[in-house]
Design a protein around this motif. Sequence first.
Motif, PDB file in Angstrom:
ATOM      1  N   ILE A  81      28.889  35.346   8.983  1.00  0.00           N
ATOM      2  CA  ILE A  81      28.104  35.297   7.753  1.00  0.00           C
ATOM      3  C   ILE A  81      27.452  33.918   7.632  1.00  0.00           C
ATOM      4  N   THR A  82      26.136  33.904   7.481  1.00  0.00           N
ATOM      5  CA  THR A  82      25.385  32.656   7.354  1.00  0.00           C
ATOM      6  C   THR A  82      25.076  32.370   5.890  1.00  0.00           C
ATOM      7  N   VAL A  83      25.390  31.139   5.459  1.00  0.00           N
ATOM      8  CA  VAL A  83      25.103  30.720   4.084  1.00  0.00           C
ATOM      9  C   VAL A  83      24.432  29.353   4.121  1.00  0.00           C
ATOM     10  N   GLN A  84      23.872  28.961   2.994  1.00  0.00           N
ATOM     11  CA  GLN A  84      23.287  27.628   2.892  1.00  0.00           C
ATOM     12  C   GLN A  84      24.406  26.593   2.847  1.00  0.00           C
ATOM     13  N   ASP A  85      24.148  25.447   3.462  1.00  0.00           N
ATOM     14  CA  ASP A  85      25.190  24.418   3.513  1.00  0.00           C
ATOM     15  C   ASP A  85      25.061  23.366   2.421  1.00  0.00           C
ATOM     16  N   GLY A  86      24.078  23.519   1.524  1.00  0.00           N
ATOM     17  CA  GLY A  86      23.898  22.558   0.436  1.00  0.00           C
ATOM     18  C   GLY A  86      23.143  21.311   0.854  1.00  0.00           C
ATOM     19  N   LYS A  87      22.735  21.255   2.111  1.00  0.00           N
ATOM     20  CA  LYS A  87      22.004  20.080   2.621  1.00  0.00           C
ATOM     21  C   LYS A  87      20.646  20.484   3.169  1.00  0.00           C
ATOM     22  N   GLY A  88      20.202  21.671   2.770  1.00  0.00           N
ATOM     23  CA  GLY A  88      18.911  22.157   3.250  1.00  0.00           C
ATOM     24  C   GLY A  88      19.003  22.980   4.518  1.00  0.00           C
ATOM     25  N   GLY A  89      20.220  23.090   5.075  1.00  0.00           N
ATOM     26  CA  GLY A  89      20.408  23.865   6.296  1.00  0.00           C
ATOM     27  C   GLY A  89      21.298  25.070   6.049  1.00  0.00           C
ATOM     28  N   THR A  90      21.803  25.625   7.137  1.00  0.00           N
ATOM     29  CA  THR A  90      22.699  26.784   7.028  1.00  0.00           C
ATOM     30  C   THR A  90      23.966  26.540   7.849  1.00  0.00           C
ATOM     31  N   LYS A  91      24.969  27.359   7.582  1.00  0.00           N
ATOM     32  CA  LYS A  91      26.219  27.290   8.342  1.00  0.00           C
ATOM     33  C   LYS A  91      26.866  28.664   8.361  1.00  0.00           C
ATOM     34  N   LYS A  92      27.745  28.858   9.323  1.00  0.00           N
ATOM     35  CA  LYS A  92      28.530  30.089   9.403  1.00  0.00           C
ATOM     36  C   LYS A  92      29.836  29.895   8.616  1.00  0.00           C
ATOM     37  N   ILE A  93      30.217  30.907   7.857  1.00  0.00           N
ATOM     38  CA  ILE A  93      31.474  30.822   7.113  1.00  0.00           C
ATOM     39  C   ILE A  93      32.649  30.863   8.109  1.00  0.00           C
ATOM     40  N   SER A  94      33.483  29.819   8.062  1.00  0.00           N
ATOM     41  CA  SER A  94      34.590  29.719   9.022  1.00  0.00           C
ATOM     42  C   SER A  94      35.890  29.239   8.376  1.00  0.00           C
ATOM     43  N   THR A  95      35.944  29.298   7.035  1.00  0.00           N
ATOM     44  CA  THR A  95      37.199  29.000   6.341  1.00  0.00           C
ATOM     45  C   THR A  95      37.465  30.099   5.321  1.00  0.00           C
TER      46      THR A  95
END
Length: 276
Positions: A239-253
């Motif tokens: 699942i890809t979400v916004q990372d709050g820094k203008g980018g994205t990240k995969k949920i891993s926690t």
Amino acid sequence: MSEKIIFAEKLEGFVKSLKDHVSTDDGQWTVRGFIDIFKNVYTISSDTKIVSKILEIHLFPKILKFAQDNGYKVVLAEHQNYYPDISFVKATDESVRFAVDFKTTYRTLQKPHLCNGFTLGSHGEYFENRTSTKNIQFPYSSYLGHFCLGIIYDRADGATIDETKSHNIDELQAITSVAKNFQFFVTEKWKIASDKGGSGNTANIGSINNITDIVAGRGMFSKLGEHWFDEYWMNYKKITVQDGKGGTKKISTLREFVEYKNGDVSLVVKKRNGEE
């Protein structure tokens, strides 16, 4: 009372007898090595995989008797990489199945309240597709419960083990055991899961490593429930979400996943790696 609860209670009772089966009075493993036809005894390696496999062989007659005494057939994994190690199938109703995996690890030397941890099976094809038969004895959804029969032990000091030396069978008692102070437990695997992959293979589910929490079944999902365990590992790093820094990240926690699904993050059990 459900079939799963009945099976779990019987398995827990049975496991309490296993320490005496494998240990001497002072806690040493009764297995000291392997013997050839000339009655020479060779010390076994302290390698975790070797210890694990020999422990399984050592315990198997007891496992078989437990199954027979309680009306189950034992189906072993047909291939080395198949899940689970043992399928318990009720003799009078083959739709009643339980998956049991042997999980063996050792206490860490510096922090004996911690262990090296376990891998709890794959979160790949058979976990996501619950009717798949790839690398699994029976489809995942056909099991009423997925259990770990866990063994935690102390490793002998490497200085006392000489794998290059053979012994006469008369010297058997003098051979140092590679393992001691066994602790056995049974739990459903989701109850001791962490939110990280198992070491060495990111396709495997990792466990927590605080021994008290393992034995008590206080893993990260233990308050959320098995449904959250299934959902999280089916979607791990997908699942890809916004990372709050203008980018994205995969949920891993797990915390990120529960927040994403609007769940109660207060039910996420934090891993305890500090001193007891």
